[in-house]
Design an enzyme around this catalytic site. Sequence first.
Site, PDB file in Angstrom:
ATOM      1  N   CYS A  60      26.338  11.936  77.634  1.00  0.00           N
ATOM      2  CA  CYS A  60      27.511  12.043  76.775  1.00  0.00           C
ATOM      3  C   CYS A  60      27.511  10.901  75.751  1.00  0.00           C
ATOM      4  O   CYS A  60      27.393   9.741  76.132  1.00  0.00           O
ATOM      5  CB  CYS A  60      28.774  11.993  77.623  1.00  0.00           C
ATOM      6  SG  CYS A  60      30.279  11.813  76.642  1.00  0.00           S
ATOM      7  N   ASP A  89      30.321  42.325  46.630  1.00  0.00           N
ATOM      8  CA  ASP A  89      29.077  41.571  46.737  1.00  0.00           C
ATOM      9  C   ASP A  89      28.062  42.388  47.514  1.00  0.00           C
ATOM     10  O   ASP A  89      27.798  42.171  48.683  1.00  0.00           O
ATOM     11  CB  ASP A  89      29.349  40.238  47.434  1.00  0.00           C
ATOM     12  CG  ASP A  89      28.208  39.260  47.229  1.00  0.00           C
ATOM     13  OD1 ASP A  89      27.336  39.545  46.373  1.00  0.00           O
ATOM     14  OD2 ASP A  89      28.184  38.235  47.910  1.00  0.00           O
ATOM     15  N   CYS A 142      30.448  17.189  79.244  1.00  0.00           N
ATOM     16  CA  CYS A 142      30.545  15.901  79.911  1.00  0.00           C
ATOM     17  C   CYS A 142      31.600  16.118  80.990  1.00  0.00           C
ATOM     18  O   CYS A 142      32.727  16.484  80.685  1.00  0.00           O
ATOM     19  CB  CYS A 142      31.004  14.835  78.928  1.00  0.00           C
ATOM     20  SG  CYS A 142      31.570  13.343  79.770  1.00  0.00           S
ATOM     21  N   TYR A 197      31.983  52.899  40.415  1.00  0.00           N
ATOM     22  CA  TYR A 197      32.904  52.377  39.412  1.00  0.00           C
ATOM     23  C   TYR A 197      32.516  52.676  37.975  1.00  0.00           C
ATOM     24  O   TYR A 197      33.177  52.227  37.060  1.00  0.00           O
ATOM     25  CB  TYR A 197      33.074  50.860  39.586  1.00  0.00           C
ATOM     26  CG  TYR A 197      31.764  50.095  39.652  1.00  0.00           C
ATOM     27  CD1 TYR A 197      31.267  49.684  40.874  1.00  0.00           C
ATOM     28  CD2 TYR A 197      31.031  49.813  38.498  1.00  0.00           C
ATOM     29  CE1 TYR A 197      30.066  48.990  40.959  1.00  0.00           C
ATOM     30  CE2 TYR A 197      29.846  49.127  38.572  1.00  0.00           C
ATOM     31  CZ  TYR A 197      29.359  48.715  39.791  1.00  0.00           C
ATOM     32  OH  TYR A 197      28.166  48.048  39.877  1.00  0.00           O
ATOM     33  N   CYS A 223      36.113  10.076  80.824  1.00  0.00           N
ATOM     34  CA  CYS A 223      35.420   9.873  79.542  1.00  0.00           C
ATOM     35  C   CYS A 223      36.453   9.581  78.450  1.00  0.00           C
ATOM     36  O   CYS A 223      37.374  10.376  78.225  1.00  0.00           O
ATOM     37  CB  CYS A 223      34.613  11.119  79.190  1.00  0.00           C
ATOM     38  SG  CYS A 223      33.949  11.101  77.530  1.00  0.00           S
ATOM     39  N   LYS A 253      34.578  35.266  38.595  1.00  0.00           N
ATOM     40  CA  LYS A 253      34.089  34.878  39.918  1.00  0.00           C
ATOM     41  C   LYS A 253      35.156  34.082  40.664  1.00  0.00           C
ATOM     42  O   LYS A 253      35.960  33.379  40.068  1.00  0.00           O
ATOM     43  CB  LYS A 253      32.841  34.010  39.761  1.00  0.00           C
ATOM     44  CG  LYS A 253      31.704  34.752  39.071  1.00  0.00           C
ATOM     45  CD  LYS A 253      30.862  35.474  40.084  1.00  0.00           C
ATOM     46  CE  LYS A 253      29.432  35.057  39.924  1.00  0.00           C
ATOM     47  NZ  LYS A 253      28.557  35.279  40.978  1.00  0.00           N
ATOM     48  N   LYS A 283      35.000  42.820  42.660  1.00  0.00           N
ATOM     49  CA  LYS A 283      33.569  42.706  42.408  1.00  0.00           C
ATOM     50  C   LYS A 283      32.899  42.617  43.773  1.00  0.00           C
ATOM     51  O   LYS A 283      32.906  41.577  44.427  1.00  0.00           O
ATOM     52  CB  LYS A 283      33.267  41.467  41.569  1.00  0.00           C
ATOM     53  CG  LYS A 283      31.804  41.295  41.251  1.00  0.00           C
ATOM     54  CD  LYS A 283      31.638  40.370  40.070  1.00  0.00           C
ATOM     55  CE  LYS A 283      30.358  39.565  40.083  1.00  0.00           C
ATOM     56  NZ  LYS A 283      29.184  40.222  40.587  1.00  0.00           N
ATOM     57  N   CYS A 314      30.561   8.407  76.728  1.00  0.00           N
ATOM     58  CA  CYS A 314      30.655   7.619  77.956  1.00  0.00           C
ATOM     59  C   CYS A 314      29.295   7.396  78.622  1.00  0.00           C
ATOM     60  O   CYS A 314      29.206   6.647  79.599  1.00  0.00           O
ATOM     61  CB  CYS A 314      31.615   8.265  78.939  1.00  0.00           C
ATOM     62  SG  CYS A 314      30.998   9.797  79.636  1.00  0.00           S
ATOM     63  N   GLU A 333      39.001  45.406  38.990  1.00  0.00           N
ATOM     64  CA  GLU A 333      38.351  45.976  40.170  1.00  0.00           C
ATOM     65  C   GLU A 333      37.769  44.852  41.013  1.00  0.00           C
ATOM     66  O   GLU A 333      37.357  43.829  40.476  1.00  0.00           O
ATOM     67  CB  GLU A 333      37.207  46.906  39.717  1.00  0.00           C
ATOM     68  CG  GLU A 333      37.668  48.021  38.807  1.00  0.00           C
ATOM     69  CD  GLU A 333      36.503  48.781  38.165  1.00  0.00           C
ATOM     70  OE1 GLU A 333      35.335  48.556  38.567  1.00  0.00           O
ATOM     71  OE2 GLU A 333      36.773  49.582  37.264  1.00  0.00           O
TER      72      GLU A 333
HETATM   73  S1  IVH Z   1      30.783  46.687  36.122  1.00  0.00           S
HETATM   74  C1  IVH Z   1      28.447  47.017  32.307  1.00  0.00           C
HETATM   75  N1  IVH Z   1      32.270  46.822  38.259  1.00  0.00           N
HETATM   76  O1  IVH Z   1      28.748  42.861  39.766  1.00  0.00           O
HETATM   77  C2  IVH Z   1      29.029  47.251  33.631  1.00  0.00           C
HETATM   78  N2  IVH Z   1      30.216  45.632  38.412  1.00  0.00           N
HETATM   79  O2  IVH Z   1      27.750  41.068  37.052  1.00  0.00           O
HETATM   80  C3  IVH Z   1      28.718  46.142  34.554  1.00  0.00           C
HETATM   81  N3  IVH Z   1      29.751  44.749  40.632  1.00  0.00           N
HETATM   82  O3  IVH Z   1      25.750  43.849  38.404  1.00  0.00           O
HETATM   83  C4  IVH Z   1      29.107  46.330  35.934  1.00  0.00           C
HETATM   84  N4  IVH Z   1      31.560  45.510  41.608  1.00  0.00           N
HETATM   85  O4  IVH Z   1      26.342  44.795  40.641  1.00  0.00           O
HETATM   86  C5  IVH Z   1      31.125  46.345  37.732  1.00  0.00           C
HETATM   87  N5  IVH Z   1      33.678  47.077  40.087  1.00  0.00           N
HETATM   88  C6  IVH Z   1      32.537  46.606  39.550  1.00  0.00           C
HETATM   89  C7  IVH Z   1      31.603  45.885  40.316  1.00  0.00           C
HETATM   90  C8  IVH Z   1      30.454  45.402  39.693  1.00  0.00           C
HETATM   91  C9  IVH Z   1      30.445  44.842  41.781  1.00  0.00           C
HETATM   92  C10 IVH Z   1      28.500  44.007  40.505  1.00  0.00           C
HETATM   93  C11 IVH Z   1      27.438  44.788  39.789  1.00  0.00           C
HETATM   94  C12 IVH Z   1      27.105  43.976  38.567  1.00  0.00           C
HETATM   95  C13 IVH Z   1      27.737  42.668  38.815  1.00  0.00           C
HETATM   96  C14 IVH Z   1      28.406  42.147  37.550  1.00  0.00           C
END
Ligand code: IVH
Length: 673
Positions: free
Chosen positions: A412, A116, A430, A229, A435, A318, A114, A415, A112
Site C-alpha cells: 500500500c 459523429d 489495502c 440529411y 491505514c 463544433k 452533427k 501504509c 441539425e
Molecule cells: S451537412 C454540404 N449535416 O459532418 C453538406 N453534415 O463537416 C455538408 N455530418 O462531413 C454536410 N451530421 O459527415 C451535414 N446533419 C448533418 C451532419 C453532417 C453529421 C458530418 C458529415 C460532414 C461533416 C461536416
Amino acid sequence: MTPDERIQQLRREINYHLYRYHVLDSPVISDAEYDALYRALAALEAEHPELVTPESPTQRAGAAAADIFAKVRHPAPILSLMNAFNADDLRAWRARIGRLLPADTHLEYVVEPKLDGLTVVLHYRDGRFAQGATRGDGEVGEDVTANLRTLHGVPKRIPVDPRQSLRPPDYLVVRGEVFLPLDKFEALNAERLAAGEPLYMNPRNTAAGSLRQLDPAKTAERPLRLYCYDIVAIEGGELPRRQWDRLAYLRDLGFPVSPDNTYCRSLDEVVAAYEQWIERRDHINYEVDGAVVKVDDRLLAEELGYAGKDPRGALAMKFPAREKTTRLLALQVNVGRTGVLAPNAVLEPVEIGGTTVRAATLHNFDEIARKDIRIGDRVLVKRAGDVIPYVVGPIVDARDGREQPIAPPETCPACGQPVVQLPDEIAFYCENAACPAQLIRRVEYFVSRGAMDIDGFGTQTSALLFERGLIHDVADIYTLRREDLLELEGFGDKKADRLLAGIEASKERPVDRLLTALGIRFVGGVVAEILVKNLGSLDALAAAGAATLEEIAGVGPRTAASVAAWFTNAGNRELIAKLRAAGLRIAAEREATPQASESLAGKVFVITGTLPGLTRDEATALIEAHGGKVTGSVSKKTNYVVAGEAAGSKLDRARELGVPVLDAAGLRAMVGE
Ligand code: IVH
C-alpha cells in the site's frame, strides 16, 4: 522555416492524419488537435494565397479511398463544412454571408445534430436501393453496397410505407451519417473484453470499421444506425427548395431522419439551440460533436457559393472538445475509503473543454493491463459531462520504446502493508484497517454532501485533523473542541465556529444518512434507506445477520454479507457506541404508536418476506404496540413467524423448528384488528 516550408509540413501532417482517420479508422490524434492543424494551415494559406494548390487538404475533403473496395464516383462532390467553435464565429459567418446578399435579407435556419459517424451516399434507381458508398475524398468513395444492405435503417425500396402515395424519383442520391449508438458500443466492448480481444477506442471508428468490412455478415452483426440529411442528386422528382422540407420529404420516403432537427427563425434561436445541444449531448445515446447550421432556403444558400471547398450556406458549430491526447507522465495510486487502490494517471497538463486536466483515472489495474497503458505513452484522455476525466487508451503508434509497463503495487502506497486481491474481484486492496489514507478518505466521505453533510469541513480539513492526531475515526469529529480547531492552519474564530455549528447540526441527521456515511461497501443512500425502513435502527441492523438482511427486497447477497460483516467487527461496534454516546440518531424516528394492549406481552416475533398492505415497519409497530417483541432470526425462542410473499430461509427454519407461521391477516386478527 519559411511559410512555404511550414505549409508543406502542415499538409504532410494533415494528410497523414486524414489517412489514419478515413482509411485506417485509427486516428492518432484527437479531432480537436486535427482541427488545430487544419486551422493553422488555413490561416497560413489565407496569408499567402499564392501558395494554395489544388492538392492542399483545405481544397479537398477526406482522404483517398482505400484499395480494397471498388470505387464509386459521386454524382456531385460530397463536401465538408466550415467549422465554427462559438457564438461569435456564428455571428461572423452570418455577417460574411450577409455581405453577399441583398441588404436586409432575412434568413431562417435548420439546426441539425452533427452526428459523429461516417458519411454514406445512397443511390436509388426507380425506388430501389442500387448502390451505397463511403465519402472517400469527396469525389470518389468506396463501394460498400453489400454492407449497407445489412443496415435496417437503409431503405431497400422507397417509399417504405406503401400507403404513401409518393412516387419515387427515377434517380435519387441521399446523404446520411452511419453511427453506432453508445450503449451498443459499450456492449460490444464488454463482449470483446470477455473474449480477450483488444477494445475499440470510440464509437465512430468502430462504426467506420464495421461498415468497411469485406464480409457483409460482419457488418450485419453490428447494430449500426443511420440518419439522413441531404439530397445529393435527384432526377424525375421535385427537389424541395427548403432544407426543412427536404428533411420532411426524406422522412416521407422512409429514410431515417433525426428527430432532433430544429427550425430556427433567427440567429439567436440558433445560438440557443447550439447551447441546448452542449447540455444534451451527455444525455443521448449517440455521439454528437457539433450542431450543423444550414440556411433553410437552399436556393439562396447555393447562390452564396463556396469558400474553398466549403459551401457558404452551412456551418458546423463544433462543441468544446472532450478528448485530447497528452503524455502519461507517472502513475499515482490512491487509497480509497474501502482500501481499494485506485490507479491515476499524472498527465502533462492539457486543456480539454475549458479546463486544464492534469490527472485522469485509469479505472483499475486490470484495465491498464488490458489496454496495455504504459508510463510515457501518449494517451487519449476524455472528459465528458460530469464524469471524471479518464484515459481512453494509449496511442500505440506513437511509442518510441522507452515506455514503461505498469504493474499493480505489492504494498500500500500509504501504509506499506501488503496489498491483496479478493477472490472474484478486479480491484487490489489495502486491508489494513488502520491505514491512514483509508481513515482520511472515510472521514471525507462521512462529512460529504450525500452523507452527514457537515458544513465547514473543507477538502483539507480531514487530513489536517489526522496529522494533528485530533481524530482517529469519524466519531472523534464529535469530540473536537474549539481550541483544537484554532490550532489548525487556516482556522480562525469564524471558520472554527462554522465547523462546530456544522458538526452540531449533523447530529440531527436521520439514521439512514448516518448509515450511508459509515461507508459500508455496497451501502449507498438508497440501500441505507431500505435497510432503515425495514429494520428501524442500527442496533437491529447489527443483530440481523446476513440471512435476515438478504430477505429484504432490494438487498442482495453481496450487500447483506458486507453489512453483516461490518457489524460483526468489534472496532465498528465500538464506533457505533461512540456515535451513540455523541448523541447521534441511531434509530429511525418512528411515529410513537400508542400502547394499544399487552396482548402480545412476552411473545417474540420474526417477520419475513413482503406482507401485503403492511410494511415491515408497520408490522413491527403493530406488534410492539401490543407488547410483543420483534427479532431478526428464528430460533427456539421465537413464538411466531409472520411470513409474507417471497419469504425465504426463515420460513423454512420456522417449519423445521415447528414455530407457528402467520400471514398478515393472521397477525391483524391476533391483535383484534
Ligand atoms: S451537412 C454540404 N449535416 O459532418 C453538406 N453534415 O463537416 C455538408 N455530418 O462531413 C454536410 N451530421 O459527415 C451535414 N446533419 C448533418 C451532419 C453532417 C453529421 C458530418 C458529415 C460532414 C461533416 C461536416
